[in-house]
Design a protein around this motif. Sequence first.
Motif, PDB file in Angstrom:
ATOM      1  N   MET A  62       0.839  -1.206   0.000  1.00  0.00           N
ATOM      2  CA  MET A  62       0.000   0.000   0.000  1.00  0.00           C
ATOM      3  C   MET A  62       0.867   1.247   0.000  1.00  0.00           C
ATOM      4  O   MET A  62       1.999   1.229   0.477  1.00  0.00           O
ATOM      5  CB  MET A  62      -0.921   0.030   1.233  1.00  0.00           C
ATOM      6  CG  MET A  62      -1.850  -1.151   1.338  1.00  0.00           C
ATOM      7  SD  MET A  62      -3.139  -0.989   2.612  1.00  0.00           S
ATOM      8  CE  MET A  62      -2.209  -0.770   4.109  1.00  0.00           C
ATOM      9  N   GLU A  65      -1.534   7.935  -1.080  1.00  0.00           N
ATOM     10  CA  GLU A  65      -1.565   8.731  -2.302  1.00  0.00           C
ATOM     11  C   GLU A  65      -1.886  10.195  -2.023  1.00  0.00           C
ATOM     12  O   GLU A  65      -1.346  11.089  -2.661  1.00  0.00           O
ATOM     13  CB  GLU A  65      -2.583   8.158  -3.292  1.00  0.00           C
ATOM     14  CG  GLU A  65      -2.545   8.893  -4.622  1.00  0.00           C
ATOM     15  CD  GLU A  65      -3.527   8.344  -5.629  1.00  0.00           C
ATOM     16  OE1 GLU A  65      -3.060   7.878  -6.673  1.00  0.00           O
ATOM     17  OE2 GLU A  65      -4.748   8.380  -5.365  1.00  0.00           O
ATOM     18  N   ILE A  76      -3.641   3.694  -1.730  1.00  0.00           N
ATOM     19  CA  ILE A  76      -3.857   2.859  -2.917  1.00  0.00           C
ATOM     20  C   ILE A  76      -2.996   1.604  -2.836  1.00  0.00           C
ATOM     21  O   ILE A  76      -1.989   1.576  -2.132  1.00  0.00           O
ATOM     22  CB  ILE A  76      -3.547   3.632  -4.222  1.00  0.00           C
ATOM     23  CG1 ILE A  76      -2.089   4.119  -4.237  1.00  0.00           C
ATOM     24  CG2 ILE A  76      -4.513   4.791  -4.415  1.00  0.00           C
ATOM     25  CD1 ILE A  76      -1.635   4.692  -5.582  1.00  0.00           C
ATOM     26  N   SER A  77      -3.424   0.569  -3.576  1.00  0.00           N
ATOM     27  CA  SER A  77      -2.603  -0.640  -3.648  1.00  0.00           C
ATOM     28  C   SER A  77      -1.326  -0.308  -4.405  1.00  0.00           C
ATOM     29  O   SER A  77      -1.320   0.493  -5.337  1.00  0.00           O
ATOM     30  CB  SER A  77      -3.373  -1.771  -4.334  1.00  0.00           C
ATOM     31  OG  SER A  77      -3.885  -1.370  -5.585  1.00  0.00           O
ATOM     32  N   ASP A  78      -0.225  -0.905  -3.972  1.00  0.00           N
ATOM     33  CA  ASP A  78       1.072  -0.602  -4.570  1.00  0.00           C
ATOM     34  C   ASP A  78       1.979  -1.807  -4.357  1.00  0.00           C
ATOM     35  O   ASP A  78       2.453  -2.041  -3.247  1.00  0.00           O
ATOM     36  CB  ASP A  78       1.667   0.645  -3.899  1.00  0.00           C
ATOM     37  CG  ASP A  78       2.983   1.066  -4.536  1.00  0.00           C
ATOM     38  OD1 ASP A  78       3.043   1.149  -5.767  1.00  0.00           O
ATOM     39  OD2 ASP A  78       3.947   1.314  -3.783  1.00  0.00           O
ATOM     40  N   PHE A  84      -5.857  -7.905  -7.429  1.00  0.00           N
ATOM     41  CA  PHE A  84      -6.759  -6.821  -7.814  1.00  0.00           C
ATOM     42  C   PHE A  84      -6.239  -5.519  -7.219  1.00  0.00           C
ATOM     43  O   PHE A  84      -5.494  -5.528  -6.248  1.00  0.00           O
ATOM     44  CB  PHE A  84      -8.207  -7.090  -7.350  1.00  0.00           C
ATOM     45  CG  PHE A  84      -8.318  -7.466  -5.891  1.00  0.00           C
ATOM     46  CD1 PHE A  84      -8.359  -6.497  -4.897  1.00  0.00           C
ATOM     47  CD2 PHE A  84      -8.382  -8.798  -5.516  1.00  0.00           C
ATOM     48  CE1 PHE A  84      -8.457  -6.840  -3.565  1.00  0.00           C
ATOM     49  CE2 PHE A  84      -8.473  -9.158  -4.174  1.00  0.00           C
ATOM     50  CZ  PHE A  84      -8.513  -8.177  -3.200  1.00  0.00           C
ATOM     51  N   SER A  85      -6.621  -4.406  -7.826  1.00  0.00           N
ATOM     52  CA  SER A  85      -6.217  -3.108  -7.266  1.00  0.00           C
ATOM     53  C   SER A  85      -7.310  -2.639  -6.313  1.00  0.00           C
ATOM     54  O   SER A  85      -8.470  -3.029  -6.428  1.00  0.00           O
ATOM     55  CB  SER A  85      -5.971  -2.096  -8.372  1.00  0.00           C
ATOM     56  OG  SER A  85      -7.146  -1.909  -9.119  1.00  0.00           O
ATOM     57  N   PHE A  86      -6.912  -1.793  -5.366  1.00  0.00           N
ATOM     58  CA  PHE A  86      -7.874  -1.318  -4.379  1.00  0.00           C
ATOM     59  C   PHE A  86      -7.492   0.065  -3.871  1.00  0.00           C
ATOM     60  O   PHE A  86      -6.366   0.527  -4.069  1.00  0.00           O
ATOM     61  CB  PHE A  86      -7.974  -2.299  -3.194  1.00  0.00           C
ATOM     62  CG  PHE A  86      -6.695  -2.442  -2.402  1.00  0.00           C
ATOM     63  CD1 PHE A  86      -6.383  -1.566  -1.369  1.00  0.00           C
ATOM     64  CD2 PHE A  86      -5.803  -3.471  -2.687  1.00  0.00           C
ATOM     65  CE1 PHE A  86      -5.205  -1.701  -0.643  1.00  0.00           C
ATOM     66  CE2 PHE A  86      -4.621  -3.619  -1.965  1.00  0.00           C
ATOM     67  CZ  PHE A  86      -4.330  -2.732  -0.941  1.00  0.00           C
ATOM     68  N   THR A  87      -8.449   0.704  -3.231  1.00  0.00           N
ATOM     69  CA  THR A  87      -8.197   1.929  -2.483  1.00  0.00           C
ATOM     70  C   THR A  87      -8.716   1.713  -1.066  1.00  0.00           C
ATOM     71  O   THR A  87      -9.642   0.922  -0.843  1.00  0.00           O
ATOM     72  CB  THR A  87      -8.904   3.160  -3.090  1.00  0.00           C
ATOM     73  OG1 THR A  87     -10.315   2.973  -3.039  1.00  0.00           O
ATOM     74  CG2 THR A  87      -8.446   3.401  -4.522  1.00  0.00           C
ATOM     75  N   ALA A 108     -12.564  -2.067  -4.168  1.00  0.00           N
ATOM     76  CA  ALA A 108     -11.686  -2.871  -5.021  1.00  0.00           C
ATOM     77  C   ALA A 108     -12.479  -3.452  -6.175  1.00  0.00           C
ATOM     78  O   ALA A 108     -13.656  -3.749  -6.050  1.00  0.00           O
ATOM     79  CB  ALA A 108     -11.056  -3.997  -4.220  1.00  0.00           C
TER      80      ALA A 108
END
Length: 137
Positions: A62, A65, A76-78, A84-87, A108
């Motif tokens: 994470m 951002e 944010i996902s990092d 999957f991407s997520f916030t 997500a």
Amino acid sequence: IIIEMSHIETEKVNCQQPAEKLYTFLIDFNNFKSLMPAQVSNWQSTEDTCTFTINNMATVGMKIESKTPHNKIHIISDGGKVPFSFTLDVLITPVDAGNSIGQLVFDADIPIFLRPMVEGPLGNFFNLLAKKMADIK
């Protein structure tokens, strides 16, 4: 692959800290380690990024951002190995000089076949984090 938006909101937690103090603690990922439940291992962090493993699930990365002082931290996902991407938004609502409300909101795009396996555990994980926000001193 069919992908649907998953939206998880934790319960709102009464934190017996001013919003400013809660925000100052939470904008540094180095402080998040103390909030993590027992099923988290391999914690690594800087002020703005972190990676960790949720046992029997995945390695999560994470990054902070954006920050809205004393109200919102947008994460944010990092990296990591989450498919999957997520916030993740940390929301802080001032109540009075010594109290605030904390809540986590997770969004997500999760492949539909994964949803039954991940939504329950993620909801439980985020609710544990939110409850631990109430213990921040």
